[in-house]
Design an enzyme around this catalytic site. Sequence first.
Site, PDB file in Angstrom:
ATOM      1  N   GLU A  40      37.042  43.660  52.357  1.00 25.68           N
ATOM      2  CA  GLU A  40      37.145  43.519  51.483  1.00 25.68           C
ATOM      3  C   GLU A  40      38.363  43.775  49.844  1.00 25.68           C
ATOM      4  OE1 GLU A  40      36.913  40.541  50.663  1.00 25.68           O
ATOM      5  OE2 GLU A  40      35.954  39.364  51.964  1.00 25.68           O
ATOM      6  N   TYR A 123      36.139  40.739  41.643  1.00 28.96           N
ATOM      7  CA  TYR A 123      35.899  39.720  43.271  1.00 28.96           C
ATOM      8  C   TYR A 123      35.478  40.016  44.417  1.00 28.96           C
ATOM      9  CZ  TYR A 123      37.436  38.283  47.533  1.00 28.96           C
ATOM     10  OH  TYR A 123      38.154  38.420  48.962  1.00 28.96           O
ATOM     11  N   ASP A 141      39.225  34.194  43.946  1.00 31.70           N
ATOM     12  CA  ASP A 141      40.368  35.267  44.387  1.00 31.70           C
ATOM     13  C   ASP A 141      42.484  34.613  43.918  1.00 31.70           C
ATOM     14  OD1 ASP A 141      40.117  33.378  46.929  1.00 31.70           O
ATOM     15  OD2 ASP A 141      41.239  35.271  48.363  1.00 31.70           O
TER      16      ASP A 141
END
Length: 303
Positions: A40, A123, A141
Site C-alpha cells: 500500500e 486510505y 482511493d
Amino acid sequence: MTHDPGLPLVPRVIDWFAENARDLPWRSPDRTAWGVLVSEVMLQQTPVVRVEPAWRAWMAAWPEPADLAAASTADVLRAWDRLGYPRRALRLQECARTIVERHGGRVPTEEAELLALPGVGSYTAAAVRAFAYGRRSVVLDTNVRRVLARTAAGAALPGPSQTVAEVRLAESLVPADDATAARWAAASMELGALVCTARSPRCDACPVADLCVWRTAGYPPDVHASRRRTQGFAGTDRQVRGRVMALLRSALEPVPLDEVEAAWPDRAQLTRCVDGLVTDGLVTVVPHPGGPDAGPPTYRLPH
DNA sequence: AAACCGGGGAG
DNA sequence: CTCCCAGGTTT
C-alpha cells in the site's frame, strides 16, 4: 455480460471481481499484513506494474517489520530504487521501527493505531484493515472515487480533492459484514483500475454500465477540466532531487561536491535541493577529513 | 485548501 | 507534448 441486471451495483461489481481480479502477489493466500502494508505504501502514487518487482525484492530482503527496522537506510533507499517519492521509503522504515517498538513487531489492526504510523493516512489505514485483516472499512482511493463519481454522481471525473459528500456516499455503499465489505473494497478499486479508467473507460466490459449515471446521461464532460492543472516535472525541484538521489544510489563511495553539482546546471537550485534532501534525512553530508575549512564535503545515502 | 514530493508509460 | 498513477505531510 454474465451479470444479473436485477442486482444492484455492489454485488455486481463483487461478482465481476471474482472473475477478473489480477493475480497480484500481495493478494496471495500466504500474504502477510506486513506485505499488504508495504504494498500500500509503494502503491501511493506508483502504478502496480512498477511496484510488483520492487515489492518482491523488498519482501525477500525484509520479510518482517523487525527486518526492515534493523536495515541500513542506504540499502532501503536503493531497494526503493525509482519508485519515486523516496520519503515514503524513509517513512516505511520508521513505520517498521514503530511497529516493533509499539506493537511487538505486528502490524496493528485498529484504525487509530494504523493512522498513527508514519506514512499511513486514511486510505492506507482503511486498505490495510480491509486487505490484511478482512475488516469492514471505507476504502476510498483514486479508483473508487472515479467509479463512484461516474456510476452514482454522473460526473466524468471526481473533483481535485476528496469531499465529505464523497466519503458519505462511499460509506453508504459499504456492505455491513466484514468479508463482503473487504471484497467490495478490492472489487471497486479493481474496476476502476481495469475498466472504469480515467482516460478511456471500457464501458463495453463494465458490469454496471446499464446503471451508470454518467453513461446514461450521455457522458457529460468533466466540469473540473478548466480548474485542473498538471503538476509539471521538467526543471522542478522534484526532478533535481531525483537526479541527486539516482546519483547517490549508484555510488559505492561518498560523492564529492563537484560531482553532485555536475548533476544539474543551475547551481542555486541544486544547492537548495541538496539541502532539502539533507533536511529530509535522504542524504548525509560527510565533512572533509581535514575539517570544513580544509576542503569540500562529500555526500552519501544515510546509514 | 493548496503546495510539495518522482518517475515512467500511454495516448 | 499532456495526463495519470492503490496518497501523505506540511503550511
